[in-house]
Design a protein around this motif. Structure first.
Motif, PDB file in Angstrom:
ATOM      1  N   ALA A 177      -0.461   2.409  -2.623  1.00 37.06           N
ATOM      2  CA  ALA A 177      -0.502   1.078  -2.003  1.00 37.06           C
ATOM      3  C   ALA A 177       0.906   0.558  -1.729  1.00 37.06           C
ATOM      4  O   ALA A 177       1.175   0.002  -0.663  1.00 37.06           O
ATOM      5  N   GLY A 178       1.818   0.744  -2.686  1.00 33.37           N
ATOM      6  CA  GLY A 178       3.196   0.302  -2.498  1.00 33.37           C
ATOM      7  C   GLY A 178       3.897   1.039  -1.374  1.00 33.37           C
ATOM      8  O   GLY A 178       4.623   0.441  -0.574  1.00 33.37           O
ATOM      9  N   LEU A 179       3.679   2.347  -1.313  1.00 39.00           N
ATOM     10  CA  LEU A 179       4.278   3.140  -0.239  1.00 39.00           C
ATOM     11  C   LEU A 179       3.730   2.704   1.119  1.00 39.00           C
ATOM     12  O   LEU A 179       4.477   2.538   2.078  1.00 39.00           O
ATOM     13  N   ARG A 180       2.416   2.497   1.178  1.00 39.18           N
ATOM     14  CA  ARG A 180       1.804   2.069   2.447  1.00 39.18           C
ATOM     15  C   ARG A 180       2.292   0.673   2.830  1.00 39.18           C
ATOM     16  O   ARG A 180       2.532   0.396   4.002  1.00 39.18           O
ATOM     17  N   GLY A 181       2.485  -0.202   1.850  1.00 38.60           N
ATOM     18  CA  GLY A 181       3.053  -1.519   2.116  1.00 38.60           C
ATOM     19  C   GLY A 181       4.477  -1.435   2.633  1.00 38.60           C
ATOM     20  O   GLY A 181       4.942  -2.314   3.351  1.00 38.60           O
ATOM     21  N   GLY A 182       5.154  -0.350   2.289  1.00 40.67           N
ATOM     22  CA  GLY A 182       6.515  -0.108   2.768  1.00 40.67           C
ATOM     23  C   GLY A 182       6.562   0.644   4.088  1.00 40.67           C
ATOM     24  O   GLY A 182       7.635   0.989   4.573  1.00 40.67           O
TER      25      GLY A 182
ATOM     26  N   VAL B   3      10.591  -1.900  -4.470  1.00 38.81           N
ATOM     27  CA  VAL B   3      10.967  -0.951  -5.514  1.00 38.81           C
ATOM     28  C   VAL B   3      11.207   0.390  -4.832  1.00 38.81           C
ATOM     29  O   VAL B   3      10.423   0.807  -3.976  1.00 38.81           O
ATOM     30  N   ALA B   4      12.280   1.078  -5.213  1.00 34.81           N
ATOM     31  CA  ALA B   4      12.576   2.397  -4.652  1.00 34.81           C
ATOM     32  C   ALA B   4      11.906   3.478  -5.496  1.00 34.81           C
ATOM     33  O   ALA B   4      11.797   3.355  -6.713  1.00 34.81           O
ATOM     34  N   LEU B   5      11.470   4.539  -4.835  1.00 34.13           N
ATOM     35  CA  LEU B   5      10.884   5.694  -5.512  1.00 34.13           C
ATOM     36  C   LEU B   5      11.296   6.931  -4.743  1.00 34.13           C
ATOM     37  O   LEU B   5      11.186   6.970  -3.509  1.00 34.13           O
ATOM     38  N   THR B   6      11.770   7.939  -5.466  1.00 36.00           N
ATOM     39  CA  THR B   6      12.168   9.195  -4.833  1.00 36.00           C
ATOM     40  C   THR B   6      11.064  10.226  -5.040  1.00 36.00           C
ATOM     41  O   THR B   6      10.672  10.513  -6.172  1.00 36.00           O
ATOM     42  N   ILE B   7      10.584  10.741  -3.923  1.00 35.66           N
ATOM     43  CA  ILE B   7       9.507  11.726  -3.922  1.00 35.66           C
ATOM     44  C   ILE B   7       9.987  12.945  -3.150  1.00 35.66           C
ATOM     45  O   ILE B   7      10.400  12.824  -1.994  1.00 35.66           O
ATOM     46  N   ASP B   8       9.935  14.109  -3.805  1.00 36.36           N
ATOM     47  CA  ASP B   8      10.391  15.353  -3.192  1.00 36.36           C
ATOM     48  C   ASP B   8      11.783  15.211  -2.590  1.00 36.36           C
ATOM     49  O   ASP B   8      12.066  15.706  -1.498  1.00 36.36           O
ATOM     50  N   GLY B   9      12.648  14.486  -3.299  1.00 35.22           N
ATOM     51  CA  GLY B   9      14.035  14.319  -2.883  1.00 35.22           C
ATOM     52  C   GLY B   9      14.267  13.274  -1.813  1.00 35.22           C
ATOM     53  O   GLY B   9      15.403  13.024  -1.423  1.00 35.22           O
ATOM     54  N   GLU B  10      13.216  12.626  -1.331  1.00 38.05           N
ATOM     55  CA  GLU B  10      13.349  11.596  -0.294  1.00 38.05           C
ATOM     56  C   GLU B  10      13.081  10.225  -0.896  1.00 38.05           C
ATOM     57  O   GLU B  10      12.096  10.028  -1.611  1.00 38.05           O
ATOM     58  N   ARG B  11      13.953   9.281  -0.609  1.00 39.36           N
ATOM     59  CA  ARG B  11      13.841   7.923  -1.159  1.00 39.36           C
ATOM     60  C   ARG B  11      12.933   7.075  -0.274  1.00 39.36           C
ATOM     61  O   ARG B  11      13.104   7.015   0.943  1.00 39.36           O
ATOM     62  N   PHE B  12      11.978   6.408  -0.914  1.00 34.98           N
ATOM     63  CA  PHE B  12      11.045   5.526  -0.221  1.00 34.98           C
ATOM     64  C   PHE B  12      11.158   4.128  -0.820  1.00 34.98           C
ATOM     65  O   PHE B  12      11.474   3.972  -1.983  1.00 34.98           O
ATOM     66  N   VAL B  13      10.845   3.125  -0.008  1.00 36.84           N
ATOM     67  CA  VAL B  13      10.791   1.748  -0.481  1.00 36.84           C
ATOM     68  C   VAL B  13       9.319   1.352  -0.545  1.00 36.84           C
ATOM     69  O   VAL B  13       8.586   1.489   0.437  1.00 36.84           O
ATOM     70  N   MET B  14       8.909   0.879  -1.726  1.00 38.80           N
ATOM     71  CA  MET B  14       7.528   0.422  -1.914  1.00 38.80           C
ATOM     72  C   MET B  14       7.509  -1.100  -1.927  1.00 38.80           C
ATOM     73  O   MET B  14       8.458  -1.737  -2.387  1.00 38.80           O
ATOM     74  N   ARG B  15       6.395  -1.646  -1.458  1.00 41.26           N
ATOM     75  CA  ARG B  15       6.220  -3.106  -1.411  1.00 41.26           C
ATOM     76  C   ARG B  15       4.723  -3.372  -1.406  1.00 41.26           C
ATOM     77  O   ARG B  15       3.968  -2.673  -0.738  1.00 41.26           O
ATOM     78  N   LEU B  16       4.286  -4.371  -2.145  1.00 41.91           N
ATOM     79  CA  LEU B  16       2.867  -4.717  -2.150  1.00 41.91           C
ATOM     80  C   LEU B  16       2.614  -5.880  -1.198  1.00 41.91           C
ATOM     81  O   LEU B  16       2.786  -7.040  -1.552  1.00 41.91           O
ATOM     82  N   THR B  17       2.228  -5.544   0.013  1.00 42.51           N
ATOM     83  CA  THR B  17       1.834  -6.553   0.995  1.00 42.51           C
ATOM     84  C   THR B  17       0.413  -7.001   0.675  1.00 42.51           C
ATOM     85  O   THR B  17      -0.280  -6.388  -0.155  1.00 42.51           O
TER      86      THR B  17
ATOM     87  N   GLY C 107      -2.201  -6.691   2.528  1.00 35.60           N
ATOM     88  CA  GLY C 107      -3.087  -5.580   2.895  1.00 35.60           C
ATOM     89  C   GLY C 107      -3.057  -4.455   1.872  1.00 35.60           C
ATOM     90  O   GLY C 107      -4.092  -3.881   1.534  1.00 35.60           O
ATOM     91  N   ALA C 108      -1.862  -4.149   1.364  1.00 36.41           N
ATOM     92  CA  ALA C 108      -1.734  -3.104   0.348  1.00 36.41           C
ATOM     93  C   ALA C 108      -2.440  -3.526  -0.938  1.00 36.41           C
ATOM     94  O   ALA C 108      -3.075  -2.703  -1.603  1.00 36.41           O
ATOM     95  N   LEU C 109      -2.359  -4.806  -1.286  1.00 36.01           N
ATOM     96  CA  LEU C 109      -3.050  -5.299  -2.480  1.00 36.01           C
ATOM     97  C   LEU C 109      -4.566  -5.222  -2.320  1.00 36.01           C
ATOM     98  O   LEU C 109      -5.277  -4.844  -3.251  1.00 36.01           O
ATOM     99  N   ALA C 110      -5.066  -5.543  -1.135  1.00 36.42           N
ATOM    100  CA  ALA C 110      -6.508  -5.444  -0.884  1.00 36.42           C
ATOM    101  C   ALA C 110      -6.962  -3.985  -0.994  1.00 36.42           C
ATOM    102  O   ALA C 110      -8.005  -3.692  -1.590  1.00 36.42           O
ATOM    103  N   GLU C 111      -6.171  -3.076  -0.452  1.00 37.11           N
ATOM    104  CA  GLU C 111      -6.470  -1.650  -0.544  1.00 37.11           C
ATOM    105  C   GLU C 111      -6.442  -1.205  -2.014  1.00 37.11           C
ATOM    106  O   GLU C 111      -7.281  -0.430  -2.459  1.00 37.11           O
ATOM    107  N   LEU C 112      -5.492  -1.722  -2.754  1.00 34.34           N
ATOM    108  CA  LEU C 112      -5.352  -1.379  -4.167  1.00 34.34           C
ATOM    109  C   LEU C 112      -6.538  -1.886  -4.979  1.00 34.34           C
ATOM    110  O   LEU C 112      -7.068  -1.155  -5.824  1.00 34.34           O
ATOM    111  N   GLU C 113      -6.969  -3.111  -4.750  1.00 30.43           N
ATOM    112  CA  GLU C 113      -8.136  -3.650  -5.458  1.00 30.43           C
ATOM    113  C   GLU C 113      -9.350  -2.758  -5.248  1.00 30.43           C
ATOM    114  O   GLU C 113     -10.089  -2.462  -6.185  1.00 30.43           O
TER     115      GLU C 113
END
Length: 107
Positions: A62-67, A9-23, A25-31
């Motif tokens: 978590a999504g950003l870190r997965g990306g 999923v794409a997300l724009t933060i402060d004008g910069e586009r990032f790709v998020m993904r739930l790996t 590891g990211a899911l474990a961090e999220l839990e």
């Protein structure tokens, strides 16, 4: 370009586009961040609209870190996310949906 079949999923933060993904590891961090006992509990919280802004922030981090992003929640406290809180919530919900959908189920 994001690949929805890879759960991205794409997300724009402060004008910069990032790709998020739930790996995994990211899911474990999220839990841990959301104090969820299981992935099912985490998903149900969003399905039942029982989530907090802190939950949305944890999911986005978590999504950003997965990306591949190296930041943390503190880096987003003053950030401008496209769409504001509603845009952030939609991106978080889409991230969860894509992470737990089979390719044929994606819209």
């Amino acid at each position: 370009m994001v690949n929805p079949h890879a759960g991205e999923v794409a997300l724009t933060i402060d004008g910069e586009r990032f790709v998020m993904r739930l790996t995994l590891g990211a899911l474990a961090e999220l839990e841990a961040a959301m104090a969820a006992g299981s992935l099912v509990e985490l998903v149900e919280r969003f399905e039942k609209s029982g989530f907090s802004t802190r939950d949305v922030l944890s999911l986005i981090v978590a999504g950003l870190r997965g990306g591949g992003w190296k930041g943390g929640a503190e880096d987003l406290l003053c950030a401008q996310i496209d769409g504001g809180p509603v845009g952030a919530s939609r991106a978080a919900a889409e991230l969860l949906t894509r992470a737990f959908s089979l390719p044929g189920e994606l819209r």
